[in-house]
Design an enzyme around this catalytic site. Structure first.
Site, mmCIF file in Angstrom:
data_model
loop_
_atom_site.group_PDB
_atom_site.id
_atom_site.type_symbol
_atom_site.label_atom_id
_atom_site.label_comp_id
_atom_site.label_asym_id
_atom_site.label_seq_id
_atom_site.Cartn_x
_atom_site.Cartn_y
_atom_site.Cartn_z
ATOM 1 N N MET A 1 14.118 27.948 71.563
ATOM 2 C CA MET A 1 14.508 26.559 71.299
ATOM 3 C C MET A 1 15.632 26.114 72.224
ATOM 4 O O MET A 1 15.680 24.959 72.641
ATOM 5 C CB MET A 1 14.910 26.379 69.830
ATOM 6 N N GLU A 2 16.518 27.027 72.569
ATOM 7 C CA GLU A 2 17.606 26.688 73.481
ATOM 8 C C GLU A 2 17.072 26.387 74.878
ATOM 9 O O GLU A 2 17.507 25.425 75.523
ATOM 10 C CB GLU A 2 18.636 27.822 73.509
ATOM 11 N N LEU B 130 17.657 23.778 61.591
ATOM 12 C CA LEU B 130 17.270 25.117 61.144
ATOM 13 C C LEU B 130 17.483 26.187 62.214
ATOM 14 O O LEU B 130 17.203 27.359 61.980
ATOM 15 C CB LEU B 130 15.822 25.115 60.653
ATOM 16 N N CYS B 131 17.982 25.797 63.377
ATOM 17 C CA CYS B 131 18.323 26.776 64.424
ATOM 18 C C CYS B 131 19.692 27.375 64.129
ATOM 19 O O CYS B 131 20.584 26.701 63.625
ATOM 20 C CB CYS B 131 18.357 26.103 65.795
ATOM 21 N N HIS B 132 19.832 28.652 64.469
ATOM 22 C CA HIS B 132 21.108 29.338 64.282
ATOM 23 C C HIS B 132 22.058 29.011 65.434
ATOM 24 O O HIS B 132 21.614 28.872 66.573
ATOM 25 C CB HIS B 132 20.893 30.858 64.259
ATOM 26 N N ASP C 202 17.588 8.748 81.928
ATOM 27 C CA ASP C 202 18.719 7.867 81.640
ATOM 28 C C ASP C 202 19.401 7.395 82.920
ATOM 29 O O ASP C 202 19.715 6.216 83.065
ATOM 30 C CB ASP C 202 19.725 8.578 80.736
#
Length: 161
Positions: free
Chosen positions: A113-114, A75-77, A128
């Site tokens: 969000m980014e 849902l992020c652009h 990792d």
């Protein structure tokens, strides 16, 4: 109380229409931590990791993650980021690495969000790369530190004591 912007009246998830919004400069900062044994942190700091430079790798992966947030979170652009910064700092006094990210653009939607994705995926990259020597590292907390621009206004976390 504010409404959830990604949920419509029928309770269905949808992508927010930002076409009518004005373009403004938007910026967000986030942080994440990876806590580990002192020996693991020393190996990173001293450049003794057999996979190479852990910080350089995590920085590049964090930048790439910010650019691909729209691909990871449906849902992020997709955004044309003008700046992504990923800074990593060893904190030997706490046996951890602190990751701080900054994302900026001139656009119609925010970059929180980014910034959060960049910090999170950089932390996952450290895990990792180091899991062969320590599997019980802890990632977190991950949080938004600040955001500016847009209709919802500015946000900044209170200073930690």
């Amino acid at each position: 109380m504010s409404q959830l912007t990604h949920i419509n009246a029928a309770g269905e998830a949808h992508m927010v229409d930002v076409s009518a919004k004005a373009e403004t400069v938007r910026e967000a900062r986030a942080e994440a931590f990876v806590t580990m044994r002192s020996e693991t942190l020393a190996m990173i700091i001293d450049g003794r990791h057999h996979k190479g430079d852990v910080f350089a790798t995590a920085r590049i992966v964090g930048i790439q993650a910010a650019k691909r947030t729209w691909d990871l979170i449906p849902l992020c652009h997709p955004l044309m980021l003008s700046k992504v910064e990923v800074n990593l700092q060893a904190e030997p006094e706490h046996n951890r690495v602190r990751i701080e990210t900054l994302c900026r653009l001139t656009g119609k939607t925010g970059v929180e969000m980014e910034a959060l994705t960049a910090a999170s995926v950089a932390a996952l990259t450290i895990y990792d790369m180091c899991k062969a020597v320590q599997k019980d590292m802890v990632i977190g907390p991950v949080r938004l530190l600040a955001k500016s621009g847009g209709k919802s206004g500015d946000f900044k976390v209170e200073a930690d004591d």
